[in-house]
Design a protein around this motif. Sequence first.
Motif, PDB file in Angstrom:
ATOM      1  N   THR A  61       0.894  -1.229   0.325  1.00 29.47           N
ATOM      2  CA  THR A  61      -0.088   0.094   0.052  1.00 29.47           C
ATOM      3  C   THR A  61       0.876   1.259   0.132  1.00 29.47           C
ATOM      4  O   THR A  61       1.739   1.253   0.757  1.00 29.47           O
ATOM      5  N   GLY A  62       0.601   2.144  -0.852  1.00 27.07           N
ATOM      6  CA  GLY A  62       1.293   3.428  -1.147  1.00 27.07           C
ATOM      7  C   GLY A  62       0.452   4.593  -0.466  1.00 27.07           C
ATOM      8  O   GLY A  62      -0.651   4.570  -0.830  1.00 27.07           O
ATOM      9  N   ARG A 103      -2.236   0.507  -4.257  1.00 27.28           N
ATOM     10  CA  ARG A 103      -2.604  -0.744  -3.482  1.00 27.28           C
ATOM     11  C   ARG A 103      -2.353  -1.844  -4.751  1.00 27.28           C
ATOM     12  O   ARG A 103      -2.658  -1.971  -5.691  1.00 27.28           O
ATOM     13  N   ALA A 104      -1.354  -2.838  -4.453  1.00 27.58           N
ATOM     14  CA  ALA A 104      -1.162  -4.028  -5.108  1.00 27.58           C
ATOM     15  C   ALA A 104      -1.300  -5.347  -4.276  1.00 27.58           C
ATOM     16  O   ALA A 104      -0.866  -5.380  -3.106  1.00 27.58           O
ATOM     17  N   SER A 110       9.490   5.196 -13.259  1.00 32.29           N
ATOM     18  CA  SER A 110       8.920   6.458 -13.667  1.00 32.29           C
ATOM     19  C   SER A 110       7.654   6.278 -14.258  1.00 32.29           C
ATOM     20  O   SER A 110       6.992   7.423 -14.338  1.00 32.29           O
ATOM     21  N   ASN A 111       7.224   5.228 -14.919  1.00 32.33           N
ATOM     22  CA  ASN A 111       6.090   4.998 -15.242  1.00 32.33           C
ATOM     23  C   ASN A 111       5.011   4.570 -14.297  1.00 32.33           C
ATOM     24  O   ASN A 111       3.858   4.040 -14.902  1.00 32.33           O
ATOM     25  N   GLY A 112       5.356   4.401 -13.250  1.00 34.41           N
ATOM     26  CA  GLY A 112       4.455   3.729 -12.123  1.00 34.41           C
ATOM     27  C   GLY A 112       4.429   2.481 -11.846  1.00 34.41           C
ATOM     28  O   GLY A 112       3.903   2.069 -10.859  1.00 34.41           O
ATOM     29  N   ASP A 113       5.265   1.517 -12.640  1.00 39.14           N
ATOM     30  CA  ASP A 113       5.437   0.236 -12.333  1.00 39.14           C
ATOM     31  C   ASP A 113       6.043   0.043 -10.890  1.00 39.14           C
ATOM     32  O   ASP A 113       6.870   0.849 -10.316  1.00 39.14           O
ATOM     33  N   LEU A 114       5.767  -1.177 -10.356  1.00 36.33           N
ATOM     34  CA  LEU A 114       6.376  -1.559  -9.048  1.00 36.33           C
ATOM     35  C   LEU A 114       7.582  -2.457  -9.413  1.00 36.33           C
ATOM     36  O   LEU A 114       7.210  -3.412 -10.027  1.00 36.33           O
ATOM     37  N   GLY A 170      13.473 -13.900  -7.950  1.00 35.35           N
ATOM     38  CA  GLY A 170      14.305 -12.738  -8.702  1.00 35.35           C
ATOM     39  C   GLY A 170      13.643 -11.508  -8.788  1.00 35.35           C
ATOM     40  O   GLY A 170      12.722 -11.456  -8.006  1.00 35.35           O
ATOM     41  N   SER A 171      13.897 -10.594  -9.944  1.00 33.86           N
ATOM     42  CA  SER A 171      13.200  -9.348  -9.764  1.00 33.86           C
ATOM     43  C   SER A 171      11.900  -9.632 -10.235  1.00 33.86           C
ATOM     44  O   SER A 171      11.656 -10.392 -11.094  1.00 33.86           O
ATOM     45  N   ILE A 172      10.793  -8.738  -9.687  1.00 35.14           N
ATOM     46  CA  ILE A 172       9.532  -8.986 -10.000  1.00 35.14           C
ATOM     47  C   ILE A 172       9.205  -7.471 -10.470  1.00 35.14           C
ATOM     48  O   ILE A 172       9.382  -6.482  -9.760  1.00 35.14           O
ATOM     49  N   ARG A 173       8.661  -7.102 -11.539  1.00 38.31           N
ATOM     50  CA  ARG A 173       8.072  -5.793 -12.197  1.00 38.31           C
ATOM     51  C   ARG A 173       6.636  -6.208 -12.275  1.00 38.31           C
ATOM     52  O   ARG A 173       5.927  -7.180 -12.847  1.00 38.31           O
ATOM     53  N   VAL A 174       5.808  -5.211 -11.367  1.00 35.82           N
ATOM     54  CA  VAL A 174       4.290  -5.250 -11.300  1.00 35.82           C
ATOM     55  C   VAL A 174       3.923  -3.951 -12.134  1.00 35.82           C
ATOM     56  O   VAL A 174       4.202  -2.808 -11.899  1.00 35.82           O
ATOM     57  N   THR A 175       3.078  -4.229 -13.444  1.00 33.09           N
ATOM     58  CA  THR A 175       2.694  -3.050 -13.920  1.00 33.09           C
ATOM     59  C   THR A 175       1.486  -2.736 -13.421  1.00 33.09           C
ATOM     60  O   THR A 175       0.305  -3.281 -12.915  1.00 33.09           O
ATOM     61  N   THR A 176       1.204  -1.224 -13.347  1.00 26.81           N
ATOM     62  CA  THR A 176       0.032  -0.688 -12.715  1.00 26.81           C
ATOM     63  C   THR A 176      -0.945  -0.380 -13.864  1.00 26.81           C
ATOM     64  O   THR A 176      -1.988   0.075 -13.309  1.00 26.81           O
ATOM     65  N   LYS A 177      -0.813  -0.399 -15.026  1.00 26.09           N
ATOM     66  CA  LYS A 177      -1.806   0.049 -15.941  1.00 26.09           C
ATOM     67  C   LYS A 177      -2.556  -1.189 -16.478  1.00 26.09           C
ATOM     68  O   LYS A 177      -2.034  -2.259 -16.683  1.00 26.09           O
TER      69      LYS A 177
END
Length: 56
Positions: free
Chosen positions: A6-7, A18-19, A38-42, A49-56
Amino acid sequence: MVGKYTGLGWENGRTVYRAKFRFDNYGNGAYSIVQFLSNGDLLFNSIAGSIRVTTK
């Protein structure tokens, strides 16, 4: 059970992000530095390993 991030807004403390993740080690970033890109992804590291969560 679900893991959550939660941000909060600096100015008013309201929830601005919230994710939700499954409750397993692949989504466990408790020991890592969580970053917003910069695009809002987490982005965070996990046991998988690295996890990128897209917010769009």
